[in-house]
Design an enzyme around this catalytic site. Structure first.
Site, mmCIF file in Angstrom:
data_model
loop_
_atom_site.group_PDB
_atom_site.id
_atom_site.type_symbol
_atom_site.label_atom_id
_atom_site.label_comp_id
_atom_site.label_asym_id
_atom_site.label_seq_id
_atom_site.Cartn_x
_atom_site.Cartn_y
_atom_site.Cartn_z
ATOM 1 C CD GLU A 129 4.188 9.982 -3.871
ATOM 2 O OE1 GLU A 129 3.376 9.512 -4.664
ATOM 3 O OE2 GLU A 129 5.404 9.941 -4.045
ATOM 4 C CB CYS A 175 3.303 2.759 3.640
ATOM 5 S SG CYS A 175 4.970 2.877 2.982
ATOM 6 C CB CYS A 214 15.141 8.736 -1.488
ATOM 7 S SG CYS A 214 16.141 7.531 -0.569
ATOM 8 C CB CYS A 259 17.813 1.810 -4.685
ATOM 9 S SG CYS A 259 18.438 1.902 -2.990
ATOM 10 C CB CYS A 304 13.686 2.640 -5.580
ATOM 11 S SG CYS A 304 12.494 3.574 -4.604
ATOM 12 C CB CYS A 315 7.593 -1.538 -2.521
ATOM 13 S SG CYS A 315 6.907 -2.288 -1.077
HETATM 14 N N1 SAH Z 1 15.005 3.466 2.149
HETATM 15 C C1 SAH Z 1 14.390 2.436 2.944
HETATM 16 C C2 SAH Z 1 12.885 2.596 2.974
HETATM 17 C C3 SAH Z 1 12.189 2.317 1.662
HETATM 18 S S1 SAH Z 1 11.395 0.807 1.878
HETATM 19 C C4 SAH Z 1 14.835 1.080 2.460
HETATM 20 O O1 SAH Z 1 15.509 1.018 1.441
HETATM 21 O O2 SAH Z 1 14.572 0.079 3.115
HETATM 22 C C5 SAH Z 1 10.966 0.354 0.329
HETATM 23 C C6 SAH Z 1 11.138 -1.127 0.110
HETATM 24 O O3 SAH Z 1 10.667 -1.370 -1.188
HETATM 25 C C7 SAH Z 1 12.586 -1.562 0.150
HETATM 26 O O4 SAH Z 1 12.703 -2.843 0.700
HETATM 27 C C8 SAH Z 1 12.959 -1.585 -1.319
HETATM 28 O O5 SAH Z 1 13.987 -2.502 -1.568
HETATM 29 C C9 SAH Z 1 11.661 -1.975 -1.970
HETATM 30 N N2 SAH Z 1 11.512 -1.455 -3.318
HETATM 31 C C10 SAH Z 1 12.029 -0.330 -3.846
HETATM 32 N N3 SAH Z 1 11.652 -0.176 -5.121
HETATM 33 C C11 SAH Z 1 10.861 -1.227 -5.409
HETATM 34 C C12 SAH Z 1 10.133 -1.611 -6.557
HETATM 35 N N4 SAH Z 1 10.124 -0.878 -7.668
HETATM 36 N N5 SAH Z 1 9.400 -2.746 -6.479
HETATM 37 C C13 SAH Z 1 9.371 -3.469 -5.344
HETATM 38 N N6 SAH Z 1 10.017 -3.138 -4.237
HETATM 39 C C14 SAH Z 1 10.763 -2.032 -4.266
#
Ligand code: SAH
Length: 361
Positions: free
Chosen positions: A93, A106, A113, A117, A120, A344
């Site tokens: 994506e 992006c 992944c 987390c 996410c 995100c």
């Molecule tokens: N794996 C890397 C790259 C992903 S970046 C990392 O963790 O940094 C994605 C960003 O979006 C990260 O800062 C993560 O904390 C944030 N994120 C993940 N899920 C989210 C959500 N549901 N809402 C808002 N931000 C989110």
């Protein structure tokens, strides 16, 4: 489908070498590089300034492009999300975010992944596999061609963020190679200074990046001010807890050059990590490590199966002002493309364009 060597993943010198190995002159390699990377052509047939027999030959031994676009979703705010497939049928994506003075693309570094987390949606896919350098580069080519037409020069600057699916620092070599390919002035010419890569905190790679002169900007996803909470939200914390992570961040910060950006991301989860006490803990943590990096607060983007809600605007503002009062520069990120699952943490290879509300809510 042709499974030969994937040419959009080759740097210019490698492509020249490849062409020379076919018994052809070096300039054909440079011509091919410009066709793929600058004119953003995605098949040998389209490169009409190459002799026909060379195009036929290339088709036998190589492939110009490997991703296919399955669907495209366009948000009310202009954001576009592309759901693509690799040659082995895995989801990739990419999100195109138009802004007034620049566009941001992006990109994903992995299909799925491996990090789990809890906030996410991508985590739910698990790791399918890491993407190749060519698959990373192609995401940008596809998004630019779709937004502006094949090979058309973007009217504004293009920034890249490695914040799509996957953990970029668990695919470090392919990521860095893709960035080298894209920086070439005879290709896409997107230099590392226009790229930000976000990591969940792979400490050895943060330290390694600190030693690389031509590097992208770095962002670190924090999500919690204590190990107790971060262990729960981001299990990678058990491997590299906050003390270790922030010490590495301090080492990295010492290597920053003028104009380089270094930021922390903090997703705001209602009632979980957004209290006044937690704001003070976060500020103290960063200050104790002597870190001057800015904090970006990201209100959580809801994603149906996840047990979280975004913090209210009032709570986000309170959190921000506590951090600021303790000398931590803080910004609130405006979510983009939520309606098409492009924001995100919402990338999970979804086909839907609108949020489906379950009947029980
Ligand atoms: N794996 C890397 C790259 C992903 S970046 C990392 O963790 O940094 C994605 C960003 O979006 C990260 O800062 C993560 O904390 C944030 N994120 C993940 N899920 C989210 C959500 N549901 N809402 C808002 N931000 C989110």
């Amino acid at each position: 489908m042709n499974q030969g060597i994937h040419l959009s993943g080759l740097a210019q010198p490698e492509l020249v070498e490849f062409i020379e190995a076919l018994g052809l002159p070096a300039y054909r390699g440079r011509q091919l590089f410009a066709a793929l990377q600058q004119r953003r052509l995605r098949s040998f047939e389209e490169i009409s300034d190459l002799p026909k027999d060379l195009r036929v030959r290339l088709n036998e031994v190589a492939t110009a492009s490997s991703l296919t676009v399955e669907s495209r979703y366009i948000s009310v705010d202009g954001t576009r999300r592309y759901l693509m497939k690799t040659h082995d049928n895995l989801p990739v994506e990419t999100v195109f975010i138009p802004e007034e003075r620049r566009d941001t693309i992006c990109f994903s570094s992995q299909s799925g992944c491996p990090l789990q987390c809890t906030f996410c949606l991508t985590a739910q896919l698990g790791l399918l596999r890491s993407l190749t350098a060519g698959e990373i580069v192609e995401q940008i080519i596809i998004a630019l061609n779709d937004a502006y037409g094949v090979g058309e020069k973007p009217p504004r600057g293009t920034n890249l963020v490695g914040m799509g699916a996957g953990e970029p620092f668990l695919n470090f070599d392919a990521l860095m190679k893709a960035l080298r390919i894209m920086a070439n002035p005879e290709g896409l010419h997107i230099v590392p200074n226009r790229v930000t890569v976000s990591t969940a905190g792979i400490v050895p790679r943060i330290l390694e990046l600190g030693k690389i002169p031509d590097r992208p900007h770095l962002a670190i996803s924090l999500a919690a001010p204590t190990d107790e909470l971060r262990d729960k939200l981001m299990p990678i914390n058990k491997k590299w807890p906050l003390e270790e992570l922030l010490s590495a961040c301090k080492e990295f910060e010492k290597t920053l050059k003028a104009g380089e950006r270094f930021t922390f991301e903090y997703v705001m989860l209602d009632g979980v990590n957004d209290s006044e006490e937690q704001a003070r803990q976060l500020a103290n943590l960063l200050n104790r490590h002597g870190l001057k990096a800015k904090v970006n607060l990201i209100p959580h983007n809801a994603a149906d199966p996840l047990p979280y809600q975004p913090s209210t605007a009032g709570k986000v503002e309170r959190f921000r002002s506590i951090l600021e009062s303790k000398g931590v520069h803080t910004f609130v990120r405006r979510p983009r493309g939520r309606d098409i699952f492009a924001a995100c943490g919402q990338l999970a290879a979804r086909a839907g364009a609108t949020i489906s509300h379950s009947a029980t809510k």
